[in-house]
Design an enzyme around this catalytic site. Sequence first.
Site, PDB file in Angstrom:
ATOM      1  CG  ASP A 120      49.666 104.158 -59.747  1.00 12.13           C
ATOM      2  OD1 ASP A 120      50.730 103.490 -59.823  1.00 12.13           O
ATOM      3  OD2 ASP A 120      49.760 105.037 -58.498  1.00 12.13           O
ATOM      4  CG  ASP A 179      57.368 102.023 -58.332  1.00 13.87           C
ATOM      5  OD1 ASP A 179      58.323 102.380 -57.812  1.00 13.87           O
ATOM      6  OD2 ASP A 179      56.245 101.949 -56.879  1.00 13.87           O
TER       7      ASP A 179
HETATM    8  N1  GLY Z   1      53.968 101.668 -56.601  1.00 12.78           N
HETATM    9  C1  GLY Z   1      53.717 101.545 -54.933  1.00 12.78           C
HETATM   10  C2  GLY Z   1      54.572 100.806 -53.836  1.00 12.78           C
HETATM   11  O1  GLY Z   1      55.010  99.802 -54.420  1.00 12.78           O
HETATM   12  O2  GLY Z   1      54.663 100.774 -52.691  1.00 12.78           O
END
Ligand code: GLY
Length: 402
Positions: A120, A179
């Site tokens: 992240d 993601d």
């Molecule tokens: N990247 C985590 C979400 O979209 O909740």
Amino acid sequence: MTCLPPYPLLGAILSTLLLVAPPSRGTEERSLAAVADFALERAARQTEFLVSQLADRPELPRTFEHGKLVTVDWRDWTSGFFPGTLWSLFEATGDPLWRNRAERFTARVAPAQHNRSTHDVGFVLTCSFGNGLRLTNEPDYRAVLLNGAASLATRFNPTVGAIRSWDWARQWEYPVIVDNLLNLELLLWAARAGAEPRYRAIAMRHADTTLQNHFRPDASSYHVVDYDPATGGVRSKVTHQGAAHSSAWARGQAWAIYGYTVLYRETREPRYLQQARASADFIMNHPRLPVDKIPYWDFDAPDIPHAPRDASAAAVIASALLELSTLLPKEDALAYADFAGAQLRSLASPAYLAAVGENGGFILQHSTGNFPRHSEVDVPLNYADYYFLEALLRLRRSNPKA
Ligand code: GLY
């Protein structure tokens, strides 16, 4: 982030869609430019309120749940979005007050540049320092982003051909979530900014591995693919935040459109454009997409039409489609720009846009974070606000005189 292109073609397309009407009417009747101006002005007043609610708290706002403001520090995947929202308000207004606030909150996520324990770092730094660099050219911001890219690259395993997403999930050996595509922009930027060229190769390899393993024949995406780190083989294809392993979790589909649009912008490889369009077409033609074009939290949620919506997915989709439409010939671009415009009209209506002083100070209502874990269901989320403002600015930039 650092390379937002001008959007003359999108402007021409949207001009053909605009209905000019006084701003006092409903969002259905206003021009899209008037909708953008109205929503950005509301966003600025609402964010003033949120800043006042934070008072001296040293963290960053994430959501407002069960009547309480929830804040996080730089370790949280969402920590870069509020600084990004402040940069957008600086971009929208040119007011140094917003720049000052953006700088202050951006500094709070600086430790993330050395975080090697999660993918992240790309989300966190691109939205905060990336926008800051784009708007100010501050050399210290560049250094932070390059450090962040170096941290992110340590998570790449060449045998798997992908960056590991999470370390906390003991049930999986080498989880990669859809993601994760959003983190690649940091590597692509760093390679372009003079860092190691292998960062670009890592980003493209990750994107190709994801192309190979995350997508179903109908172009929808699995959420999590777990790999064997020793062989690179796929162990399982599952979900973490979706309704079922086989379902189409709405925000996951949104990340796919956004991610492959950025990949195509940066590389011009047709396979990335093809996936961005296929993911977009899956959503736009889905029989369970509501009339206002704001998805349910999962396209296969069991209680549709009573399932909660996810405004954050809609905001990500709208922003991605506006960029996608700039990368296509006019005859193909129209449908994507039109769809994004309709989504932004819905989000800027009272059904989603909060009144000043309500919604804990967040801009949009009705997002869903993690439904299966009963966490952040039908709440505001800082990333819904961030992508909403990014989309409004893209709309405004494309159509400055309307
Ligand atoms: N990247 C985590 C979400 O979209 O909740």
